[in-house]
Enzyme design. Sequence first.
Site, short mmCIF file in Angstrom:
data_model
loop_
_atom_site.label_atom_id
_atom_site.label_comp_id
_atom_site.label_asym_id
_atom_site.label_seq_id
_atom_site.Cartn_x
_atom_site.Cartn_y
_atom_site.Cartn_z
N CYS A 168 86.21 35.68 34.98
CA CYS A 168 87.19 34.69 35.42
C CYS A 168 87.04 34.31 36.89
O CYS A 168 87.68 33.36 37.35
CB CYS A 168 88.60 35.21 35.17
N HIS A 308 95.51 32.45 41.06
CA HIS A 308 94.80 32.76 39.81
C HIS A 308 95.77 32.61 38.65
O HIS A 308 95.43 32.01 37.63
CB HIS A 308 94.22 34.17 39.89
N GLU A 319 98.86 39.86 41.78
CA GLU A 319 98.54 38.78 42.71
C GLU A 319 99.70 38.53 43.67
O GLU A 319 99.49 38.30 44.87
CB GLU A 319 98.18 37.50 41.95
N LYS A 340 96.62 27.05 35.69
CA LYS A 340 96.49 27.58 34.33
C LYS A 340 97.74 27.36 33.50
O LYS A 340 97.69 27.47 32.27
CB LYS A 340 96.13 29.06 34.39
N HIS A 345 93.36 29.07 30.65
CA HIS A 345 92.37 29.83 31.42
C HIS A 345 90.97 29.36 31.02
O HIS A 345 90.48 29.68 29.94
CB HIS A 345 92.54 31.32 31.15
N PHE A 404 87.71 39.91 34.93
CA PHE A 404 87.42 41.16 34.25
C PHE A 404 86.26 41.85 34.98
O PHE A 404 85.28 41.20 35.36
CB PHE A 404 87.01 40.91 32.79
#
Length: 418
Positions: A168, A308, A319, A340, A345, A404
């Site tokens: 990501c 994010h 975050e 998002k 995503h 990830f």
Amino acid sequence: MSDNQRRVVVTGMGAITPLGNSVAKTWANLVAGVSGTRRITRFDASRFAVQIACEVSDFNIEDYAEIDRKEARRMDLFLHYAIAASVEALRDSGLKIDESNWDEVGALIGSGIGGLQLMYDGARTLLEKGPMRVSPFTGPYMIPNMAAGEIAILFGARGPNFSIASACATGTHAIGEAYEIIKRGDAQAMITGGTEASLTELGLAAFHRTQAMSTRNDDPAHASRPFDLQRDGFVFGEGAGTLIFESLESARARNAKIYAEVVGYAATDDAFHISAPVEGGVGAAKAMQRALKKAGLAPDAVDYINAHGTSTQLNDAAETTAIKTVFGAHAYQIPISSSKSMLGHMLGAAGAVEAIAAVKTIETGMIHPTINYEFPDPKCDLDYVPNHARAANVRVAMSNSFGFGGHNAIILFKKFER
């Protein structure tokens, strides 16, 4: 001017997203707060626990004259998206690539997974019909680096060329490294971004099994809800974003339009878990701090953060904590929004498209909202620009990406000042 002082600017942008097949359409829908989440139409998802996604629609690679139709039919969709976004970005920038500059123009396009559908189809053919029936184009067109390779072939860019895959965080790593390439003098311009087309049966099943996806099938438009107390996971997205980065010297020489300046980039890793963020978001905070230091900016210089913001319980909380660690009291003054919430995503493409959103914020003076923010979460207590766009004079914008594997990537844009 020494290489480490070289200034890098954004002169073109292109996008293929669930909100539109151009930057203009995507940005208009982001500002309007339009959700791109709907029930999956690409394949029959009735047997899946997750039946919603943010699909690209009304897209046909054959509408782009730059690509040969016969060749296009052999390619995976992630290549189609990358090519189309790059065509728009190059048109937007007005950058011409020919024998006078082709050694000074490179391509760095990331993809988290590459040609997943082509890989899946090849595996089925192998099992059902045998090895000699597998297409000879499966190998070249499923590997992630072929997006950068195909763009170089199409446009004649002979400079630095490679791909990045960091889940990501891919899109932000790609454009960040492209920035560093120009800054150190290895190219005058880079075609850079991210692309992803993993919305396949295998992709949906695999990511659902991580227990990180929303199952709000009965209410798709409200499924992606970053920072909201009732968030239950991310929504699968797809598409591509491409930016043209140039040295200021190159952009000035051809009197190019300059959208913004790239002023800082940093990357770290949590070194903690394959999918969960480290508690307190310390790796993300370190990346933000390094990006600010490299840009020569104090934390209170940041006017906007494109988060994010995945809509997962752990990531949104981590975050938020990381932002408070870096910015202190100023964290409560910074408008923060998650693309998002509307785009889903986009995995390897997310960081590049979100960087475009950050640049458009600087250019237009509008901050797009985080939609579906209804129930405040005590762990997420910052200003997420809930549900409605906001006018603001944004001089410095930060874009965050976390992937990830614990990957963290941060990039900073600044209003261009002559």
